[in-house]
Design an enzyme around this catalytic site. Structure first.
Site, PDB file in Angstrom:
ATOM      1  N   CYS A 113       5.280  -2.583   4.931  1.00 16.76           N
ATOM      2  CA  CYS A 113       5.812  -1.118   4.441  1.00 16.76           C
ATOM      3  C   CYS A 113       4.354   0.069   5.475  1.00 16.76           C
ATOM      4  O   CYS A 113       5.336   0.743   5.399  1.00 16.76           O
ATOM      5  CB  CYS A 113       5.866  -1.225   3.398  1.00 16.76           C
ATOM      6  SG  CYS A 113       4.050  -0.698   2.609  1.00 16.76           S
ATOM      7  N   HIS A 146       2.023   1.238  -0.594  1.00 18.41           N
ATOM      8  CA  HIS A 146       2.566   1.056  -0.815  1.00 18.41           C
ATOM      9  C   HIS A 146       3.112   2.535  -0.037  1.00 18.41           C
ATOM     10  O   HIS A 146       3.336   3.552  -0.581  1.00 18.41           O
ATOM     11  CB  HIS A 146       3.695   0.592  -1.769  1.00 18.41           C
ATOM     12  CG  HIS A 146       5.281   0.723  -1.412  1.00 18.41           C
ATOM     13  ND1 HIS A 146       5.571  -0.172  -0.773  1.00 18.41           N
ATOM     14  CD2 HIS A 146       6.580   1.509  -2.193  1.00 18.41           C
ATOM     15  CE1 HIS A 146       7.453   0.318  -0.218  1.00 18.41           C
ATOM     16  NE2 HIS A 146       6.967   1.268  -1.376  1.00 18.41           N
TER      17      HIS A 146
END
Length: 890
Positions: A143, A215
């Site tokens: 990510c 994230h």
């Protein structure tokens, strides 16, 4: 984890997303450079999330979903339901700790950040959209690539090609799940090369509450209650981390725990390493020293050594998800590859010698061959491996660490140079320790010296020969001193691998398909193939999964003493077992209460307790009840089914049974009976033969029972001989002594023997006594008085004979009572044994199964083994294999 791709108008899975329209008016929108666009196209193809994968969750460190995207999607599915939703549920918040507040902020006041959309991601002001792509999601662990998408629109044309090369290397260098600190260093490097990206916005970097997991957000929004970092651009990100370099949050991973660590470029061509056998040089020398302690002049000793060699080495040392062990201390920790034909050919020669008749090879010859096996590492240094050598030779890269290739190659060359100079010294030390200077073996052949190849020729003058000799002598002396001190330091920390099954295995694989992903079942179940005969039990690897067999034994947990007990059982030396069983039972009691897989320890403890009683009875009486032998055989069969190997040449139960049948003491007792039944010259002849047999047996190794039989038999025969040769006037004390010794003899050895010679002497003495008393009567007595006196003498003589007979009858009754008690023991002991086995089985099925489950079994790939040995043996571990060679059956 995952991120987005092109903003709008994605259709039919087209990968031409860099040319699609982005934010803003078409006349003012930013356009990505063509070179950067093609690079992103290649990166997306390699690291995009699979279409069938779940894109709505984030995985935690345990591999399970830890968060769900689109928190408001379930609360506001329709307009009516949105109006009816409780207002107290519309605020998503979590407590922010002091450590987290350094880098993160509470964003519960901005609910749109937690909503999924098909348009954009957000930056740290919570209001400004970020230019990114929304048609694709990156795979788990990648990510962080979302951070570099907005930077791609700020690159100037002159830096486009350089930035493209930077993007192309980025996933390979960082790999999956980099730390926040690694991401910070990457941004610093990017700003140094491309200063125009300093003010580029970046998507929100969110942190999971209470967990070191980050994230990089995308169009799916933030997971519920996650905290955004206090940065919205490249400059603010670098400044925030620079001001907090001491924070523990920098060790957090960016992404989730997906596939885990593994060899990146492992394929089916490497699968043969899973079943190949390895052994450390230290364990090889230790096993050979154990073999040299066996008596090689006996058939049983040779069989034990053969079985020990069958079981050398470990499998499953390396696989796709398991890295080759690191190289720690000393050359003794280097791994030698056993599954190769060069090693196998040398072991075949030793096997043939062990299977030859005793007359062809003496024990000294076999010891020389076994000592020569210790030179395998020095004769074949090319098959000695460290982690650097293994990964360099097989071109393997661990967890996308391609940037380490150069250092691995350099370290592999250094390891090779170290091995080439130290293996000969290790072999020399092994020879001196194991043979005490008695044997001289061939010196190992010179090892080819590996030299580092330079890019350009290096010119150097020829060094002086005397200088080389001086340096060599000095280095050898210093190396010997350091090595000796190092060995003294490591001697107390020696840890041995549990040896493996049939040895060696040589496998090849011509398949180039990729291995199945972790968790998937193999394409075909393991089974028998036409050109391979599987062993009766599965080859044990280093992953212990069962609770009730030898596979579950963790030697680091059980300690080296348990492995020594298994080795003693394999060798079948009853004297060593008798001394080791008490201490082993105490160790097993501790393991049953504290170790994992304690069911196997319980069964071994039951077997050792029964075996200890049998050995004690054998040494003291040269006898073992049939019930005890049957119990031992039953336990041995159960232990063999659970992985403990027993020698076909003689398990402990077989050795005890053979010892009872071939007992020296019992043979002497039978010879003594034959001598006692004879009289006159026959007695003297048989007595001489018995004493001659005793003199011959004294030279052999005897049990305590045999020693007692020899001493009592010698003393009894000497007393009888003295009674036969003594003058009649001195007969009474000697006869009483001989009869007393005979009675003690019967009591000790559970016999009811009577000496014909002693009975004859006793009757003769009684008759002479009667005649003497008759002759002493006065001559003036009448004939009637004389007859009465004779009658009384005869009556007294009959009473003495009856008393003597009563003594014999009492001895026979004692023998009968002893036999009856033994019979009751033979009847009750099988019942007790069956009850004990049933209790052990219940424990194995019940209590031991309640422990935490182990790692699931991974089926080893099918292969064609090359075996120098085969045959069922009794050694360090479990299995028997069938191959080219078989031990001849007698």
């Amino acid at each position: 984890m995952s991120t987005s791709s092109s903003r709008l108008f994605f259709d039919c899975g087209s990968l031409d997303w860099p040319n699609k329209s982005l934010f803003g008016d078409p006349t003012t929108r930013d356009v990505m450079d063509e070179h950067i666009s093609s690079t992103w196209n290649a990166v997306i193809r390699r690291h995009m999330l699979a279409p069938n994968a779940d894109a709505e969750t984030i995985l935690g460190r345990d591999g399970l979903p830890s968060a769900q995207f689109d928190a408001y999607g379930a609360m506001l599915p329709s307009f009516i339901q949105a109006l009816n939703a409780p207002t107290t549920r519309l605020r998503i918040s979590a407590p922010l700790s002091t450590a987290e507040s350094i880098l993160c902020a509470d964003a519960s006041h901005a609910p749109w950040l937690y909503m999924a959309n098909s348009v954009c991601a957000y930056e740290a002001t919570h209001l400004q959209p970020v230019q990114t792509f929304i048609a694709f999601n990156f795979a788990h662990g990648y990510c962080y690539l979302s951070l570099f998408i907005p930077l791609s629109f700020r690159i100037t044309p002159e830096n486009a090609r350089s930035f493209s090369r930077f993007l192309e290397q980025l996933p390979d260098i960082l790999g999956a799940y980099p730390t926040l600190a690694s991401l910070y260093k990457t941004m610093l490097f990017a700003v140094r090369l491309f200063p125009e990206v300093l003010q580029a916005p970046i998507p929100i970097i969110a942190k999971r509450p209470g967990v070191l997991q980050f994230h990089v957000s995308d169009a799916r929004g933030l997971p519920p209650s996650w905290f955004p970092m206090k940065c919205g651009s490249v400059a603010s990100f670098i400044a925030l981390i620079t001001n907090n370099l001491n924070s523990d949050l920098l060790n957090g991973i960016v992404g989730s725990n997906g596939d885990g660590e593994h060899y990146t470029n492992w394929n089916s061509g490497h699968n043969h390493w899973i079943v190949n056998r390895f052994i450390t040089v230290k364990d090889l020398h230790s096993s050979l020293k154990s073999a040299l302690e066996v008596d090689l002049d006996t058939e049983g000793g040779r069989n034990a050594v053969l079985d020990l060699l069958l079981d050398l080495g470990v499998t499953n040392l390396v696989r796709r998800e398991k890295r080759f062990p690191a190289y720690f201390q000393g050359a003794e920790s280097v791994y030698l590859l056993l599954s190769c034909e060069r090693v196998g050919n040398e072991l075949v020669a030793v096997q043939d010698a062990l299977q030859e008749p005793l007359a062809n090879y003496t024990g000294k010859d076999l010891r020389a061959l076994i000592i020569n096996l210790g030179g395998l590492p020095s004769r074949h240094p090319e098959i000695c491996y460290t982690r650097n050598i293994f990964e360099n030779d097989n071109h393997l890269v661990w967890n996308f660490e391609f940037y380490r290739i150069a250092s691995i190659t350099k370290n592999a060359q250094i390891d090779r140079d170290v091995l080439s100079s130290s293996m000969a010294n290790l072999f020399s030390d092994f020879v001196s320790e194991s043979s005490n200077g008695e044997y001289r073996v061939k010196e190992p052949r010179p090892v080819t010296q590996y030299r580092v190849e330079h890019d350009e020729p290096v010119a150097s003058g020829a060094p002086s020969a005397w200088w080389q000799v001086l340096v060599g002598i000095t280095t050898a002396i210093l190396g010997a001193i350091i090595f000796f001190l190092w060995r003294c330091f490591l001697r107390a920390k020696r840890v041995k691998f549990q040896a493996k099954d049939s040895f060696p295995w040589f496998t090849t694989s011509g398949d180039d398909d990729l291995p199945p992903p972790p968790g998937d079942s193999p394409s075909r179940p393991p089974g028998r193939s036409p050109d391979r005969v599987l062993p009766r039990t599965v080859v044990r690897d280093l992953s212990f999964n069962d609770d009730d067999d030898l596979h579950s034994v963790d030697l680091n947990e059980a300690g080296s003493r348990f492995g020594e007990v298994v080795s003693l059982i394999a060798r079948g030396n009853l004297r060593e077992l008798a001394g080791a069983i008490p201490e082993s039972l105490s160790n097993l009691t501790l393991l049953q209460t504290s170790a994992s897989g304690s069911g196997f320890y319980t069964m071994v403890a039951l077997y050792l307790a029964t075996l200890g009683d049998a050995i004690t009875a054998f040494h003291e009486h040269n006898d073992a009840s049939p019930a005890t032998i049957q119990s031992l055989r039953t336990l041995e069969l159960q232990l063999e089914a659970r992985g403990l190997r027993f020698n076909e040449a003689g398990t402990p139960a077989n050795l005890i049974q053979r010892g009872v049948k071939s007992s020296v003491g019992r043979a002497l007792v039978r010879l003594t009976q034959s001598a006692l039944l004879a009289t006159g010259e026959n007695f003297r002849t048989r007595m001489a033969a018995t004493l001659e047999r005793i003199a011959a047996e004294r030279l052999n190794t005897l049990t305590a029972y045999d020693q007692r039989v020899i001493e009592m038999t010698t003393e009894l025969l000497a007393a009888i001989k003295t009674a036969l040769e003594v003058e009649r006037s001195e007969l009474t004390p000697h006869l009483a002594n001989a009869e007393a010794l005979l009675q003690v003899y019967n009591n000790l050895f559970s016999t009811d023997y009577a000496s014909a010679s002693l009975l004859a002497l006793r009757r003769e003495m009684i008759l002479r006594s009667a005649e003497g008393r008759v002759g002493e009567q006065p001559t003036s007595a009448s004939d009637a008085a004389n007859e009465e006196l004779v009658q009384r003498s005869m009556t007294k003589l009959d009473k003495e004979i009856e008393l003597f007979q009563a003594q014999i009858d009492s001895q026979r009754r004692a023998v009968t009572i002893t036999e009856a008690s033994n019979l009751r023991e033979n009847i009750l002991q099988p019942i007790n044994t069956v009850a004990n086995i049933a209790m052990a089985g219940a424990f194995l099925r019940g209590g031991a199964r309640h422990r935490m489950p182990g790692i699931p079994d991974v089926a080893a790939p099918m292969s064609n083994p090359f075996r120098a040995f085969s045959g069922r043996g009794h050694s360090l571990t479990t299995t028997r294999g069938a191959g080219l060679f078989r031990r001849p059956r007698v």
